[in-house]
Structure formats: structure tokens, C-alpha cells
Design a protein around this motif. Structure first.
Motif, PDB file in Angstrom:
ATOM      1  N   PHE A 128       0.822  -1.210   0.000  1.00 28.71           N
ATOM      2  CA  PHE A 128       0.000   0.000   0.000  1.00 28.71           C
ATOM      3  C   PHE A 128       0.860   1.265   0.000  1.00 28.71           C
ATOM      4  N   LYS A 129       1.975   1.230   0.688  1.00 27.95           N
ATOM      5  CA  LYS A 129       2.884   2.383   0.677  1.00 27.95           C
ATOM      6  C   LYS A 129       3.438   2.617  -0.731  1.00 27.95           C
ATOM      7  N   VAL A 130       3.812   1.537  -1.393  1.00 27.05           N
ATOM      8  CA  VAL A 130       4.350   1.641  -2.757  1.00 27.05           C
ATOM      9  C   VAL A 130       3.278   2.168  -3.705  1.00 27.05           C
ATOM     10  N   LEU A 131       2.062   1.636  -3.618  1.00 23.45           N
ATOM     11  CA  LEU A 131       0.974   2.136  -4.463  1.00 23.45           C
ATOM     12  C   LEU A 131       0.739   3.623  -4.233  1.00 23.45           C
ATOM     13  N   PHE A 132       0.740   4.031  -2.982  1.00 24.15           N
ATOM     14  CA  PHE A 132       0.542   5.446  -2.658  1.00 24.15           C
ATOM     15  C   PHE A 132       1.654   6.298  -3.264  1.00 24.15           C
ATOM     16  N   LYS A 133       2.905   5.857  -3.124  1.00 27.76           N
ATOM     17  CA  LYS A 133       4.030   6.604  -3.699  1.00 27.76           C
ATOM     18  C   LYS A 133       3.911   6.704  -5.220  1.00 27.76           C
ATOM     19  N   MET A 134       3.531   5.598  -5.851  1.00 25.72           N
ATOM     20  CA  MET A 134       3.387   5.603  -7.308  1.00 25.72           C
ATOM     21  C   MET A 134       2.299   6.590  -7.730  1.00 25.72           C
ATOM     22  N   GLU A 135       1.193   6.577  -7.017  1.00 31.48           N
ATOM     23  CA  GLU A 135       0.108   7.510  -7.327  1.00 31.48           C
ATOM     24  C   GLU A 135       0.575   8.951  -7.152  1.00 31.48           C
ATOM     25  N   GLU A 136       1.260   9.226  -6.066  1.00 33.97           N
ATOM     26  CA  GLU A 136       1.769  10.575  -5.826  1.00 33.97           C
ATOM     27  C   GLU A 136       2.770  10.988  -6.905  1.00 33.97           C
ATOM     28  N   ASN A 137       3.612  10.052  -7.342  1.00 34.38           N
ATOM     29  CA  ASN A 137       4.590  10.342  -8.396  1.00 34.38           C
ATOM     30  C   ASN A 137       3.914  10.688  -9.719  1.00 34.38           C
ATOM     31  N   LEU A 138       2.755  10.083  -9.978  1.00 34.63           N
ATOM     32  CA  LEU A 138       2.066  10.319 -11.248  1.00 34.63           C
ATOM     33  C   LEU A 138       1.174  11.555 -11.242  1.00 34.63           C
ATOM     34  N   LYS A 139       0.753  12.007 -10.084  1.00 32.15           N
ATOM     35  CA  LYS A 139      -0.192  13.131 -10.013  1.00 32.15           C
ATOM     36  C   LYS A 139       0.270  14.364 -10.784  1.00 32.15           C
ATOM     37  N   PRO A 140       1.510  14.798 -10.628  1.00 35.47           N
ATOM     38  CA  PRO A 140       1.914  15.995 -11.390  1.00 35.47           C
ATOM     39  C   PRO A 140       1.820  15.797 -12.898  1.00 35.47           C
ATOM     40  N   TYR A 141       2.089  14.588 -13.362  1.00 35.11           N
ATOM     41  CA  TYR A 141       2.015  14.318 -14.789  1.00 35.11           C
ATOM     42  C   TYR A 141       0.579  14.223 -15.257  1.00 35.11           C
ATOM     43  N   ALA A 142      -0.270  13.635 -14.448  1.00 29.35           N
ATOM     44  CA  ALA A 142      -1.686  13.543 -14.795  1.00 29.35           C
ATOM     45  C   ALA A 142      -2.272  14.936 -14.909  1.00 29.35           C
ATOM     46  N   ASN A 143      -1.961  15.801 -13.965  1.00 28.86           N
ATOM     47  CA  ASN A 143      -2.453  17.176 -14.006  1.00 28.86           C
ATOM     48  C   ASN A 143      -1.874  17.926 -15.198  1.00 28.86           C
ATOM     49  N   LYS A 144      -0.601  17.685 -15.493  1.00 27.93           N
ATOM     50  CA  LYS A 144       0.040  18.329 -16.636  1.00 27.93           C
ATOM     51  C   LYS A 144      -0.624  17.880 -17.932  1.00 27.93           C
ATOM     52  N   GLU A 145      -0.881  16.571 -18.068  1.00 25.60           N
ATOM     53  CA  GLU A 145      -1.545  16.048 -19.263  1.00 25.60           C
ATOM     54  C   GLU A 145      -2.944  16.626 -19.394  1.00 25.60           C
ATOM     55  N   LEU A 146      -3.662  16.731 -18.280  1.00 29.14           N
ATOM     56  CA  LEU A 146      -4.995  17.307 -18.306  1.00 29.14           C
ATOM     57  C   LEU A 146      -4.935  18.752 -18.767  1.00 29.14           C
ATOM     58  N   ASN A 147      -3.981  19.503 -18.255  1.00 31.62           N
ATOM     59  CA  ASN A 147      -3.831  20.903 -18.647  1.00 31.62           C
ATOM     60  C   ASN A 147      -3.484  21.027 -20.129  1.00 31.62           C
ATOM     61  N   ILE A 148      -2.639  20.134 -20.608  1.00 34.17           N
ATOM     62  CA  ILE A 148      -2.279  20.159 -22.030  1.00 34.17           C
ATOM     63  C   ILE A 148      -3.535  19.888 -22.872  1.00 34.17           C
ATOM     64  N   LYS A 149      -4.319  18.879 -22.495  1.00 31.03           N
ATOM     65  CA  LYS A 149      -5.545  18.567 -23.238  1.00 31.03           C
ATOM     66  C   LYS A 149      -6.514  19.733 -23.215  1.00 31.03           C
ATOM     67  N   LEU A 150      -6.635  20.390 -22.079  1.00 32.36           N
ATOM     68  CA  LEU A 150      -7.548  21.504 -21.960  1.00 32.36           C
ATOM     69  C   LEU A 150      -7.102  22.665 -22.860  1.00 32.36           C
ATOM     70  N   ASN A 151      -5.787  22.904 -22.924  1.00 31.44           N
ATOM     71  CA  ASN A 151      -5.258  23.969 -23.763  1.00 31.44           C
ATOM     72  C   ASN A 151      -5.425  23.649 -25.242  1.00 31.44           C
ATOM     73  N   LEU A 152      -5.344  22.366 -25.589  1.00 31.53           N
ATOM     74  CA  LEU A 152      -5.494  21.978 -26.999  1.00 31.53           C
ATOM     75  C   LEU A 152      -6.932  22.151 -27.469  1.00 31.53           C
ATOM     76  N   ASN A 153      -7.871  22.046 -26.548  1.00 33.10           N
ATOM     77  CA  ASN A 153      -9.277  22.163 -26.925  1.00 33.10           C
ATOM     78  C   ASN A 153      -9.714  23.611 -27.134  1.00 33.10           C
ATOM     79  N   LYS A 154      -8.884  24.575 -26.807  1.00 29.43           N
ATOM     80  CA  LYS A 154      -9.268  25.982 -26.931  1.00 29.43           C
ATOM     81  C   LYS A 154      -9.101  26.467 -28.347  1.00 29.43           C
TER      82      LYS A 154
END
Length: 154
Positions: A128-154
Motif C-alpha cells: 500500500f505504501k508503494v501504491l501510494f508513492k506511485m500515485e503521488e509520483n504520477l499526479k503531477p504528470y496527470a495534471n500536466k496532461e490534463l492541462n495540455i488537453k484543456l489547452n489543446l481544446n481551446k
């Protein structure tokens, strides 16, 4: 060239098998895949709002409306307007849910025990600690990808 297996493949496979076993155990309840959602609503004893549940589950407003509508249509949940803030709806369970949730929780416990057979408590804690760390490691990229997609839709 060596092919690297994505970590997600193993996680998805285990999740599919787990949910298949769970689904067979509680299919007579007709809830499809919202067992955990119903158990959370039940555990919060009428003090959980639709928005708070969405935040807890990482679901947007429209997804939560669909889920709650589904559970309401099947007679497990109802909404009650917060008298202090009419924009909020408290989620409450029906007698039907009161009877079903212990069975759902028992199924979770049974399957969790089966899946963790021969896995020590320390290994589960590490998992569970490893899963949590992996999720935390991916969050900045997930948010970045979401922001990129949002900017592309404009």
C-alpha cells in the motif's frame, strides 16, 4: 529490443479478477460496480454530501450524479437537502441498503483475505505504501496532461 511490461497491466489484471469475483458474490444485489460507494455512504451515516463523496472518490459532479441516480433508482440511496445549505444534499441509505451493506463488506473482507493469503501484514503495508508513492509520483504528470488537453481544446 526488449519490451517492457507496463506496471498498469498487472494492476488492471488483478483488479479485473478481483472485481469479477466480487461481482459474482454480490450480483443478486443489482448494484453492478458501486459496492464501495454504497459502503462509504452507509459508513458516513447520512453526514456525507454528494460533493464530499465525489471529492473522496476523485469523481466529478456529473459522474457522482449518475452514480447516485443509479443507486437511488435501485432503492439503495436517497438524497436529503441540507437544511443549513439548500445547495447541498446529504446521502442516506434505505433499509434495503442497511441489509445489503454488511453482505458487501463481508464479501470485501473475504476476497481481501483470499487475495492476501500468504502475504504478511508487513508485505501488505509495503504494498500500500508503494501504491501510494506511485500515485503521488504520477499526479503531477496527470495534471500536466490534463492541462495540455484543456489547452489543446481551446
Amino acid at each position: 529490443m526488449e519490451v517492457t511490461e507496463p506496471i498498469s497491466r498487472k494492476l488492471i489484471h488483478v483488479a479485473k479478477v478481483y472485481l469479477n469475483v466480487l461481482s459474482k458474490r454480490v450480483e443478486h444485489l443489482g448494484i453492478n460496480r458501486y459496492w464501495y460507494v454504497l459502503s462509504l455512504i452507509h459508513a458516513n451515516n447520512g453526514k456525507l454530501t454528494q460533493k464530499a463523496l465525489g471529492d473522496k472518490l476523485g469523481k466529478d459532479k456529473s459522474a457522482m450524479v449518475s452514480i447516485i441516480d443509479f443507486l437511488t433508482d435501485r432503492g439503495y440511496v436517497y438524497r436529503e437537502v441540507n437544511p443549513n445549505d439548500r445547495r447541498e444534499h446529504f446521502l442516506k441509505v434505505t433499509a434495503k441498503a442497511e441489509a445489503a451493506v454488511p453482505e458487501i463488506v463481508a464479501a470485501f473482507n473475504s476476497i481481501n483475505n483470499t487475495v492476501a493469503k500468504e502475504v504478511t501484514a508487513e508485505e501488505m503495508e509495503t504494498f500500500f505504501k508503494v501504491l501510494f508513492k506511485m500515485e503521488e509520483n504520477l499526479k503531477p504528470y496527470a495534471n500536466k496532461e490534463l492541462n495540455i488537453k484543456l489547452n489543446l481544446n481551446k
